[in-house]
Structures are given as C-alpha cells and as structure tokens.
Design a protein around this motif. Structure first.
Motif, short mmCIF file in Angstrom:
data_model
loop_
_atom_site.label_atom_id
_atom_site.label_comp_id
_atom_site.label_asym_id
_atom_site.label_seq_id
_atom_site.Cartn_x
_atom_site.Cartn_y
_atom_site.Cartn_z
N THR A 467 0.82 -1.21 0.00
CA THR A 467 0.00 0.00 0.00
C THR A 467 0.86 1.26 0.00
OG1 THR A 467 -0.13 -0.04 2.42
CG2 THR A 467 -1.91 -1.13 1.20
N ALA A 468 2.18 1.11 0.00
CA ALA A 468 3.06 2.29 -0.02
C ALA A 468 2.79 3.13 -1.26
CB ALA A 468 4.52 1.86 0.04
N GLU A 469 2.48 2.48 -2.37
CA GLU A 469 2.23 3.21 -3.62
C GLU A 469 0.98 4.07 -3.54
OE1 GLU A 469 0.43 -0.13 -6.48
OE2 GLU A 469 2.03 -0.84 -5.15
N THR A 470 0.11 3.76 -2.58
CA THR A 470 -1.10 4.57 -2.36
C THR A 470 -0.89 5.62 -1.28
OG1 THR A 470 -2.50 2.70 -2.99
CG2 THR A 470 -3.54 4.48 -1.73
N PHE A 506 5.05 16.88 -4.87
CA PHE A 506 6.45 16.66 -4.55
C PHE A 506 6.72 15.22 -4.09
CE2 PHE A 506 5.97 21.25 -4.01
CZ PHE A 506 7.06 21.71 -4.75
N ARG A 507 5.72 14.37 -4.20
CA ARG A 507 5.86 13.01 -3.68
C ARG A 507 5.57 11.99 -4.78
NH1 ARG A 507 6.23 12.83 1.65
NH2 ARG A 507 5.43 10.70 1.81
N LYS A 508 6.34 10.92 -4.79
CA LYS A 508 6.14 9.86 -5.77
C LYS A 508 6.57 8.53 -5.17
CE LYS A 508 10.70 10.63 -7.85
NZ LYS A 508 11.46 10.91 -9.09
N PHE A 509 6.09 7.47 -5.73
CA PHE A 509 6.49 6.11 -5.34
C PHE A 509 6.37 5.23 -6.56
CE2 PHE A 509 6.14 1.83 -3.77
CZ PHE A 509 6.97 1.78 -2.67
N ASP A 510 7.47 4.62 -6.97
CA ASP A 510 7.49 3.77 -8.16
C ASP A 510 7.37 2.31 -7.72
OD1 ASP A 510 7.93 2.38 -10.47
OD2 ASP A 510 9.82 3.37 -10.98
N PRO A 511 6.21 1.67 -7.93
CA PRO A 511 6.03 0.29 -7.50
C PRO A 511 7.02 -0.67 -8.16
CG PRO A 511 3.93 1.28 -8.11
CD PRO A 511 5.00 2.21 -8.57
N ALA A 512 7.56 -0.29 -9.31
CA ALA A 512 8.49 -1.17 -10.02
C ALA A 512 9.84 -1.26 -9.33
CB ALA A 512 8.67 -0.68 -11.46
N LYS A 513 10.17 -0.29 -8.47
CA LYS A 513 11.48 -0.34 -7.83
C LYS A 513 11.48 -0.03 -6.34
CE LYS A 513 13.11 4.40 -8.92
NZ LYS A 513 13.46 4.86 -7.56
N ASP A 514 10.53 0.76 -5.86
CA ASP A 514 10.64 1.29 -4.51
C ASP A 514 10.24 0.33 -3.40
OD1 ASP A 514 11.74 3.75 -5.16
OD2 ASP A 514 9.79 4.65 -5.58
N TYR A 515 9.75 -0.85 -3.74
CA TYR A 515 9.46 -1.82 -2.69
C TYR A 515 10.73 -2.54 -2.20
CZ TYR A 515 4.44 -1.18 -2.85
OH TYR A 515 3.18 -0.64 -2.75
N LEU A 516 11.84 -2.36 -2.91
CA LEU A 516 13.15 -2.82 -2.45
C LEU A 516 14.10 -1.63 -2.43
CD1 LEU A 516 13.62 -6.20 -4.36
CD2 LEU A 516 13.07 -5.91 -1.93
N TRP A 517 15.09 -1.69 -1.58
CA TRP A 517 16.08 -0.62 -1.50
C TRP A 517 17.20 -0.88 -2.51
CZ3 TRP A 517 17.34 1.69 3.94
CH2 TRP A 517 16.15 2.07 4.56
N PRO A 518 17.88 0.17 -2.95
CA PRO A 518 19.02 -0.02 -3.85
C PRO A 518 20.24 -0.54 -3.10
CG PRO A 518 18.80 2.30 -3.28
CD PRO A 518 17.61 1.61 -2.67
N LEU A 519 20.92 -1.50 -3.68
CA LEU A 519 22.18 -1.96 -3.11
C LEU A 519 23.24 -0.87 -3.25
CD1 LEU A 519 22.10 -5.54 -4.64
CD2 LEU A 519 22.04 -5.03 -2.19
#
Length: 536
Positions: A467-470, A506-519
């Motif tokens: 639900t983070a994307e919402t 000013f806020r966004k969330f990309d479900p394709a990448k933001d459910y995991l953190w970048p290494l």
C-alpha cells in the motif's frame, strides 16, 4: 540489573578494542583466540558484543506517512538515489560475521552441551536478526554462514534467493527456540538477554512479514509463512510468560523498565539511572522536541473515538475549534503518544500548550518517551522496546485473518481487544464491523498502526501490504491551524484550514522499484556477481 550492566560494559570494552571493521572482516580483540575460548564466561563475554548491534532510538518513522521531520525525507517522497555505501547494508554483515565467529569458536570451550547450545542459540538468533534486516530492505543478498578471509570465494558469490535466506532465518530461530532459556529462568540477573519467547516472537515477526509480502506482492508461499506466524505468536501467548503492562504511557518511561514489565520481550538497554548506566540517548530533546520526528494528520486520524468508530463515522466526533479538543473522546493511546495542552514538557517550558511550528512542522509533537528530566540532562536511560507482547497479539490477529480471510470473536478477544481495553475504546467484533460498515482487515491494521506508533513499524507495514504506492504519494498534512494558539509563522494551509507540510506534487512512489532498496554501488563494484535491484 547490575549484573546485566556489567556484562554490557564488558561488551562495550570489547567493541572499543576493535580498531576497525567492514563487511568482510571483523578483527579479533587483543585477547588471543588460543587463550580465550575456554570457559562459559568467555563465550558469554563474546556474545555480549552481539547485543551492541540491537538498534537504538532512530527517526525511521519519517520514511512513512506517520511522521515528518524538519524537511522532506527522500525515502518517504521517492527522491532518493542509490548510495555509494550504506550502514544499513554493512552493519548487518558485521553482526553476521561476529555471530559466525562465535558459532565456529565457542565449541572449543570446556562446557556442557546444554551450556554451549544456549550461547550458540544466542548467536544464531542474532544472525537471523541481521539477515531479516537485509531481506526487508534488499530482498536477495549474499548468504554467508562462516567467517571469511581475503581469499574466500563467497566474497564474490551472487546473492542467494530470498526464500533460501528466510529458510535459514527460520532454521536459526528454530535452534534458538529449542536451546534458549525462558525469560523466567533468565530472571532479574540476566534480564535483557534473548529468551525462548523472544525467538518465538521474532520468528512470528519474520513470518508475518514474509507471508503478507508474498500474499500482496504475489511472490512466494504466503500460506507457509502465515501458518508459521500464527503458530509462533500462539506459542508466545500460550507460554504465559508475558502480559500487557497496565499503563500505556508509563510503558515508555522508567516505570516500564526491567523484569517487572512482562510486556517487553526484547529491549535495547541503557541502564537504570544516570548514575548507574551503560549508555545514554537524547531521543526526546534531540528528535521529538527539536522536530526531527513529528506525527502527521494521517496518524492522528487513525485513532478511534471511544465508541470504537473512526472519526468519519462516529457521532462523538466534533470538528475541534481548539487544539485540546482534537483529543476529546479518543483512544487513550493518542493522548499518550501525542503532546496535548497541559502535558509536562521541558525545563524551559514545563507545561505544553501548542507545538512550535518552527520545529514541529506538522503542528503536532510526539509524547512517547518524553521526560522533563531527560530533556534537562540530555542523557536518558529509558530503554528502547524492540519487541513487545502487544506486537505478538497483533501478529496473531493479522496472521489468523490473512490465512482465513476471517477471524473469530474469540480470537479478537484474546488479541486486539486486550489492546483496545487498554486504550479505553469499544471492543471489535464481527457484528460490530458489519453493523457499522467497517472492514475487518482495515481495523486490524489500524490497531497495529496506533498501538505501535512511533516505534518504527509503519514503513515496513505499508511495504509488505503493498500500500506504499497509495499512501506515500498523498500530501503530508498536519494539525488544524488554530491561529489564536500557534505562534506567528509562515505556514501553508489547505482550504479546510489544515497545515500542508508537503504537497502531493512533490511526492512519488514507483512500485516497479521502490518496494526494495538499492544496493550500495560500492558493493556491486566489489562483487561483479551482485546484481542491482530492479529499477535502480
């Protein structure tokens, strides 16, 4: 407690003896290995170092929709970039290295199998703890189960499958459950050490996370994990080792310290007073009062009215015309979590009246862990609860519901209704949900949100629920703007006279990448077989 403090001081001394550390190598102390691993005391001393990795107070709630700091947060608003290095990646591997070191060398000691297995169980618990923090953030990471040297092939091995890492976490926790003493056996002298119910409760946390992540992200075996979450939380309940603390506010004060508080299952210990302490923190003055962590309207609106209904449905809700009326007829936990007019505040302002918008950007201020003496000394020894019995009850309820898409009134009474009773609000039942047009899943999730507010759970909950994307793309709102109460300040308002902290644009969330953190980029450069997470 004095014994516990002594043990922790030894751990800190060991930590100071370590000159440097990184993800691959943790140097030994100045004591020779050949002379050290001989007795139970040696193993216990080595294990004390593992406890130093338990997290202290932080501001991780600003990653979520529960809190906002002095400025925008890049995790919350979706603006972050892949970092070069990251303590969130390296620190768990330092703990894994330390735990593996104990597992390899402790068997040298001349102790019974029972004694040895007890301390191996502690080490395996902490290895599980470290790997879970990595899985939460990064998903698949290298699985290292032994100490490495410069030539170890594991240094350039690819990441293990997420499921394989979680299975190893379960194996480590199974061993811990079998071999750790109960919290009653630990008693006052060893209060703070990991117990059998701590291992059960942590296994329940891991399994709930993985089960709901699998269910809502359509990845993995949700039933397997949820079944384990339900069984593990039920085992803690059935043990009768734990119970809820009577007063919710005091739970986060010195009154809630020590073995007499049977709600705390795992804590980060700081000491018993400023004259008898291991370490101190400045969470109240350094984070809450100065505005590094402020509650949002989204969190405030989650608290129910006394009749058990949300503000959108309750006849008890009246649009407030002053700040203290926001708290009228609400869940008692709201008044324990949010500062309100009349609360004790700080030495230079003994009684709270209204938040300072210069620091508290939302017009709200957190109250949990607030203590005038700590503000004055800037050296608090209030422990940080890391796993409470309340969380176990919430895990039981959620796991039961998600397994069956239903929950019985009896299960509600033995879990969330115990928390609602402490919050002085009406019970939750299937008939109540139906009669008032509520959604049982949402009410169970609401209960988790308010009970565990300001304790670092919300971000991970909206990640696993998908639900983070919402939620994270919504504007960040604060309190109603009570012009006669707030000091003059430049503030943006919505048409409804609500403080607008950060606009949705000013806020966004990309479900394709933001459910995991970048290494971390440097880790990928060191290990060419380590793939970056998708989208980063």
């Amino acid at each position: 407690m004095k014994i516990t403090l002594k043990h922790t001081l030894v751990a800190l001394a060991l930590m100071m003896a370590v000159s440097s550390c990184d993800v691959e190598r943790l140097p030994e102390t100045n004591i020779s290995d050949l002379n050290f691993w001989k007795t139970e005391s040696d193993i216990k001393t080595a294990n004390n170092y593992l406890y130093t990795f338990l997290p202290g107070f932080g501001n991780e709630d600003i990653w979520s929709d529960d809190a906002f700091g002095l400025s925008a947060n890049s995790i919350s608003d979706g603006s972050r970039l892949a970092p070069a290095t990251a303590g969130d990646y390296n620190s768990p591997y330092n703990l894994i290295r330390a735990a593996n070191n104990v597992l390899e060398k402790a068997p040298r000691a001349e102790v019974s199998a029972t004694v040895l297995n007890r301390y191996l169980a502690e080490a395996r618990f902490f290895r599980a703890w470290a790997y879970f923090s990595l899985v939460q953030k990064y998903g698949s990471v290298p699985l290292i189960l032994k100490t490495l040297d410069e030539n170890s092939p594991e240094l350039v091995a690819p990441a293990a499958a997420r499921e394989a890492i979680v299975d190893q976490i379960y194996a480590d926790l199974d061993f811990a459950i079998t071999n750790l003493p109960t919290i009653t056996t630990l008693g006052t002298a060893d209060y703070g050490r990991i117990s059998k119910t701590a291992a059960y409760a942590f296994r329940a946390r891991v399994a709930l996370f993985e089960g709901t992540f699998a269910k809502f992200h359509s990845k993995g075996d949700a039933v397997k994990h949820l079944t384990l979450a339900l069984a593990s939380s039920k085992a803690v309940i059935d043990s009768k080792e734990h119970a809820l603390f009577g007063n919710y506010f005091d739970l986060f004060q010195m009154a809630g310290e020590g073995r007499q508080n049977k709600e705390n299952i795992i804590v980060k210990q700081y000491g018993v007073s400023n004259t008898e302490r291991v370490a101190t923190h400045n969470f109240y003055r350094g984070s809450l009062e100065t505005g590094n962590l402020n509650p949002t309207k989204s969190l405030a609106d989650s608290y129910l009215m006394k009749d058990g209904l949300p503000i959108s449905k309750s006849s008890l809700w009246v649009m407030p015309d002053s700040s203290h009326k926001v708290f009228r007829n609400r869940d008692a936990r709201m008044s324990a979590t949010f500062m309100k007019r009349g609360d004790a505040m700080m030495t230079t302002k003994p009684i709270f009246d209204i938040a300072n918008l210069v620091f508290n950007k939302t017009g709200y201020m957190f109250r949990k862990f607030a203590n005038i003496d700590d503000w004055n000394s800037q050296a608090s020894t209030i422990d940080r609860p890391l796993l409470r019995y309340a969380e176990v009850l919430l895990t039981f309820a959620e796991a039961s519901y998600e397994l069956n898409n239903a929950i019985t009134d009896a299960e509600l009474d033995m879990s969330v209704n115990l928390l609602r009773e402490r919050g002085q609000i009406a019970k939750l039942s299937n008939a109540f949900v139906k009669a008032n047009g509520l959604d049982m899943r949402e009410e169970i999730r609401r209960e988790r949100r308010v009970e565990l507010a300001q304790e670092g759970f919300r971000y991970w909950d909206i990640i696993r629920w998908k639900t983070a994307e919402t939620e994270l793309v919504k504007p960040v709102l604060g309190n109603f703007y009570f012009k006669s109460e707030f000091a003059a300040a430049t503030v943006n308002l919505t048409p409804d006279n609500i403080i607008l902290v950060q606009a949705a644009s000013f806020r966004k969330f990309d479900p394709a990448k933001d459910y995991l953190w970048p290494l971390p980029i440097n880790e990928i450069a060191l290990n060419p077989k380590l793939d970056q997470n998708p989208g980063w």
